[in-house]
Design an enzyme around this catalytic site. Structure first.
Site, short mmCIF file in Angstrom:
data_model
loop_
_atom_site.label_atom_id
_atom_site.label_comp_id
_atom_site.label_asym_id
_atom_site.label_seq_id
_atom_site.Cartn_x
_atom_site.Cartn_y
_atom_site.Cartn_z
N MET A 12 26.08 18.74 -4.71
CA MET A 12 27.43 18.43 -5.16
C MET A 12 28.18 17.81 -3.98
SD MET A 12 29.39 18.37 -7.77
CE MET A 12 28.94 19.60 -9.00
N GLY A 39 23.43 14.05 -3.85
CA GLY A 39 22.10 14.34 -3.32
C GLY A 39 21.24 13.11 -3.47
N ASN A 43 20.79 11.18 -6.96
CA ASN A 43 21.40 9.84 -7.01
C ASN A 43 20.38 8.78 -7.39
OD1 ASN A 43 23.84 10.91 -6.16
ND2 ASN A 43 23.64 10.20 -4.05
N GLU A 138 15.53 14.88 2.45
CA GLU A 138 16.50 15.97 2.33
C GLU A 138 15.84 17.23 1.77
OE1 GLU A 138 20.82 13.76 2.00
OE2 GLU A 138 19.88 14.42 0.13
N ASN A 215 23.96 -7.49 4.42
CA ASN A 215 23.05 -8.58 4.78
C ASN A 215 21.77 -8.57 3.96
OD1 ASN A 215 24.73 -9.60 6.88
ND2 ASN A 215 24.08 -7.89 8.17
N GLY A 216 21.59 -7.58 3.10
CA GLY A 216 20.43 -7.56 2.22
C GLY A 216 19.29 -6.72 2.75
N THR A 240 29.24 5.02 -0.23
CA THR A 240 28.47 6.21 -0.58
C THR A 240 27.56 5.92 -1.77
OG1 THR A 240 30.36 7.57 0.08
CG2 THR A 240 28.61 8.67 -1.14
N ASP A 244 21.10 4.73 -2.14
CA ASP A 244 20.39 5.43 -3.21
C ASP A 244 20.27 4.54 -4.44
OD1 ASP A 244 20.12 7.67 -1.61
OD2 ASP A 244 21.98 8.57 -2.33
#
Length: 294
Positions: A12, A39, A43, A138, A215-216, A240, A244
């Site tokens: 969360m 997470g 995500n 993670e 920039n890719g 953010t 992901d």
């Protein structure tokens, strides 16, 4: 589209938007607060599902209110959660400060560190049925290693997003079909801090898709030639979850070929930074198609 199994974290996110980042010991007034499911694993699962992939999640949440909410969100997004277990204690959380389109993050793993090799073994049939497996760092490294062993046994390609970055053994990297670091993460993974992409990318030909924000992304093909996927120009609101989104899209479109997948992933990541929140900013397939067509 592919069947993607994501093995990773479920958190969360507690997000504060501020005019600037506070200095150590300083308290400042924020502008907005939101609670957002996140997470890296969750995500990436949501990103791939929104883009049309059939997605299953292997992970752990706590026996708490956050755990209930996180499971409900994944299910609402069409992600199969049969292999998401419940661990005693708290779910993982991420404390995120956002300012000027950039972010700083503190992650408390919670239940994510209870995802063990035995849980991977219990999900072996699901993993064996995947077209692509997507994982991150993670969760415990021993769990990632167990996953790679099972995937190799069933000849299922694994994309490893090596974040948070740590040095990784050569034998683990050899088992990955692709790794998707940024430049700093690639240097850390290879144990060559301070080196840049020009010296790092040739060390793993055919294995690396290196992201570089607006920039890719770059990829050194197996024959040593360099492929660059340019970024897409957008007005950034919150970065953010952009990485992901890139990874989820890469897995979702990989059956169409790596360079096609990189283009879709770059576009999806660009769309994600135009909105606040990790999962909230992730595009639907129709939005991605319209953006790329324009």
């Amino acid at each position: 589209m592919s069947k993607v199994v994501v093995v990773g974290s479920i958190n969360m996110d507690l997000v504060a938007v501020a005019p600037r980042f506070p200095a150590p010991g300083e308290t400042i007034s924020g502008e907005r607060f939101v609670t957002v499911p996140g997470g890296k694993g969750a995500n990436q699962a949501v990103a791939a599902s929104r883009l049309g992939a059939s997605v299953s999640m292997v992970g752990k949440v706590g026996r708490d209110g956050f755990g209930d909410q996180l499971l409900a969100v994944l299910q609402h997004e069409g992600v199969d959660t049969r292999h998401v277990g419940r661990a005693d204690g708290a779910s993982g959380v991420a404390l995120i400060t956002v300012s000027g389109g950039e972010n700083s993050i503190v992650v408390v793993p919670g239940a994510n560190h209870a995802l063990l090799p035995a849980d991977i073994a219990a999900a072996e049939a699901e993993l064996a049925s995947a077209d692509v497996i997507l994982t991150q760092l993670e969760i415990p490294l021993a769990t990632v290693a167990a996953l790679l062993d099972i995937a190799a046994r069933h000849r299922v390609p694994v994309i490893l997003n090596p974040a948070p970055a740590q040095p990784l053994p050569a034998e683990l990297l050899a088992q990955c079909a692709l790794i998707t670091p940024n430049e700093h993460e690639l240097a850390t993974v290879l144990g060559r801090p301070g080196e840049g992409m020009d010296s790092l990318l040739p060390l793993l030909p055919g294995k690396v898709v290196m992201t570089h924000g607006k920039n890719g992304a770059w990829h050194v093909r197996a024959d040593g030639s360099l492929y660059h996927q340019p970024g897409f120009a957008v007005q950034a609101v919150d970065s953010t979850g952009a990485g992901d989104t890139f990874n989820g899209a890469l897995a979702a479109f990989l059956p169409q070929g790596l360079e096609v997948a990189m283009r879709h992933a770059a576009a999806a990541g660009a769309l994600a930074v135009t909105r606040l929140g990790a999962q909230a900013g992730m595009p639907q397939r129709s939005e991605l198609q319209a953006f790329m067509a324009s």
